[in-house]
Design an enzyme around this catalytic site. Structure first.
Site, PDB file in Angstrom:
ATOM      1  N   TYR A  51       0.856  -1.198   0.000  1.00  0.00           N
ATOM      2  CA  TYR A  51       0.000   0.000   0.000  1.00  0.00           C
ATOM      3  C   TYR A  51       0.880   1.232   0.000  1.00  0.00           C
ATOM      4  CZ  TYR A  51      -5.003  -0.378  -0.006  1.00  0.00           C
ATOM      5  OH  TYR A  51      -6.298  -0.505  -0.424  1.00  0.00           O
ATOM      6  N   GLU A  53      -0.457   4.796  -0.632  1.00  0.00           N
ATOM      7  CA  GLU A  53      -1.264   5.993  -0.901  1.00  0.00           C
ATOM      8  C   GLU A  53      -0.406   7.237  -0.727  1.00  0.00           C
ATOM      9  OE1 GLU A  53      -4.783   5.832   1.530  1.00  0.00           O
ATOM     10  OE2 GLU A  53      -5.792   4.473   0.143  1.00  0.00           O
ATOM     11  N   ASP A 196      -5.678  13.497 -25.536  1.00  0.00           N
ATOM     12  CA  ASP A 196      -5.744  12.116 -25.062  1.00  0.00           C
ATOM     13  C   ASP A 196      -5.024  11.273 -26.118  1.00  0.00           C
ATOM     14  OD1 ASP A 196      -6.410   9.500 -24.545  1.00  0.00           O
ATOM     15  OD2 ASP A 196      -8.548   9.869 -24.264  1.00  0.00           O
ATOM     16  N   THR A 222      -3.082   6.015 -22.189  1.00  0.00           N
ATOM     17  CA  THR A 222      -2.946   4.670 -21.641  1.00  0.00           C
ATOM     18  C   THR A 222      -1.481   4.293 -21.809  1.00  0.00           C
ATOM     19  OG1 THR A 222      -3.295   3.556 -23.749  1.00  0.00           O
ATOM     20  CG2 THR A 222      -5.266   4.010 -22.436  1.00  0.00           C
ATOM     21  N   LYS A 225      -1.245   0.539 -25.123  1.00  0.00           N
ATOM     22  CA  LYS A 225      -1.553   0.444 -26.552  1.00  0.00           C
ATOM     23  C   LYS A 225      -0.223   0.511 -27.322  1.00  0.00           C
ATOM     24  CE  LYS A 225      -6.237   1.934 -25.599  1.00  0.00           C
ATOM     25  NZ  LYS A 225      -7.310   2.936 -25.792  1.00  0.00           N
ATOM     26  N   ARG A 231      -1.330  -2.658 -18.747  1.00  0.00           N
ATOM     27  CA  ARG A 231      -2.632  -2.001 -18.790  1.00  0.00           C
ATOM     28  C   ARG A 231      -2.666  -0.930 -17.705  1.00  0.00           C
ATOM     29  NH1 ARG A 231      -6.793  -3.171 -21.542  1.00  0.00           N
ATOM     30  NH2 ARG A 231      -5.578  -4.853 -22.439  1.00  0.00           N
TER      31      ARG A 231
END
Ligand SMILES: *Cc1c(COP(=O)(O)O)cnc(C)c1O
Length: 416
Positions: A51, A53, A196, A222, A225, A231
């Site tokens: 974790y 954060e 984008d 992303t 691609k 991903r």
């Protein structure tokens, strides 16, 4: 992968079938790719346990000193590749990156000028089915009669609607974009700019397409691609938006970052900085050009007049089939594409007039011009024989034979 198989043969066998499917077919969905074995390894690394954060050096949890190294490497490499002032590598995927970018820049009810879905835009650019469309006022522009992005029309619409944000960047548009001119239009009306680059990030990283990052306010992408990473998503922006972007991602939208994915992003970015990646991106475009010529000469109608990037949007109705029929026939022939709307498509989204196909995944496997010519011929034959399962099976056997020359993850198995 002994551990998966001995504990859970059901999942292992399904994964093995998927691996075989990837190996034996021609993957032509333009948003897909094959990551390196190093990227796969990082995704399965111990960083998934942590974790973290917050951001490097400013975490809400102890024990983040090594995770900080990983995340900082990803950030620094992305900055160098794209010339970004600030980078956030935590967005879980492209859609959440866009939502966070809107949240960072806008207030409820603000106007965004974005491209219509059927003309190449993305669902997250204001389609009525999305939550964002209920929060912001999206106005949608379209490509012109010749099928090109029309910046004179964009300017006229910007002057008419006075948007707070002009949004550029597409999922099915195949031409180059003049980001400098878009920035001039935005400056004229005092709007912010967002690009984008989900589809074309790898081509931009390699210098094969125009880069909006040094020009625009915010750029989202992303990483899975053409960039060929895990991903995931990423936001790049000018320093003046850094705080707002970071706050919008965490705690605005997300909780703990997926540090295994961030490790894999760092590795993918290092790969994208190698000379081999430049050659890869050049070959993606060269392969797409061969498909444009070969399919065009066989009577396929290419939308937007052809391609400058990695993808083609094709109206298949002139060949006597619908997008759905073409997708199904090609699937039976071992060629994976997706059905897609064409601009102002008279047909429905589930059975549109077009198919969309691209070269990034095939190029990763090492396929070049000669293979593209062969593939164009198979596509044509499959569509002509779309209701003849025997003929489609014959093509599939030929496809499988050819894929053997382009091995994919040769040492990987989930069942032994
Ligand atoms: C793929 C894509 C997205 C969404 O990415 P996901 O990772 O599927 O959420 C957003 N914008 C554009 C232009 C895309 O092509």
């Amino acid at each position: 992968m002994k551990n998966i198989h001995s504990f859970d043969p059901e999942v292992a066998e399904a994964l093995e079938l998927e691996l075989t499917r990837q190996r034996n077919g021609l993957e032509m969905i333009p948003s897909e790719n094959f990551v390196s074995e190093a990227v796969l390894e990082a995704l399965g690394s111990v960083s998934t346990n942590k974790y973290a954060e917050g951001y490097p050096g400013k975490r809400y949890y102890g024990g983040c000193q090594y995770i900080d190294i990983v995340e900082q490497l990803a950030i620094d490499r992305a900055k160098e590749i794209f010339g970004a002032e600030h980078v956030n590598v935590q967005p879980l995927s492209g859609a959440p990156a866009n939502i966070a970018a809107y949240e960072a820049l806008l207030n409820q009810g603000d106007t965004i000028l974005g491209m219509d879905l059927s003309h190449g835009g993305h669902l997250t650019h204001g389609h009525p089915v999305t939550q964002s469309s209920k929060i912001y006022n999206f106005i949608r522009y379209k490509t012109n009669e010749e099928g090109k992005l029309d910046l004179d029309n964009l300017r006229a619409m910007a002057l008419e609607h006075n948007p707070k944000l002009i949004l550029i960047g597409y999922s099915a548009y195949s031409r180059e974009i003049d980001f400098e001119r878009v920035q001039e239009i935005a400056d004229e009306i005092g709007a912010m700019t967002m690009a984008d680059i989900a589809h074309i990030a790898g081509l931009i990283a390699a210098g094969e397409m125009n880069n909006p990052v040094p020009i625009f306010d915010v750029v989202t992408t992303t990483t899975h691609k053409t960039l060929r990473g895990p991903r995931g998503g990423m936001i790049m922006c000018k320093k003046k938006h850094a705080k707002a972007v970071d706050r919008a991602v965490f705690p605005g939208l997300q909780g703990g970052p997926h540090e295994n994915v961030i490790a894999a992003k760092a590795i993918a970015f290092k790969e994208a900085m190698q000379p081999e990646f430049k050659e890869y991106a050049r070959q993606i475009k060269a392969n797409a050009k061969v498909l444009e010529l070969e399919l065009g000469s066989r009577g396929f109608k290419l939308m937007f007049g052809g391609t400058d990037n990695h993808l083609l949007l094709i109206d298949v109705t002139s060949k006597g089939v619908t997008g759905h029929e073409a997708e199904t026939a090609l699937d039976k022939a071992g060629i994976t594409v997706n059905k897609n709307m064409i601009p102002d498509d008279p047909r429905k989204p589930l059975d549109p007039s077009g198919i969309r196909l691209g070269t990034p995944a095939l190029t990763t496997r090492g396929m070049k011009e000669a293979e593209m010519k062969q593939i164009a011929d198979w596509i044509d034959r499959a569509i002509i024989s779309h209701d003849d399962d025997g003929k489609l099976g014959e093509i599939k056997a030929e496809v499988e034979e050819m894929t053997k020359d382009f091995p994919l993850y040769p040492n990987l198995s989930y069942i032994e």
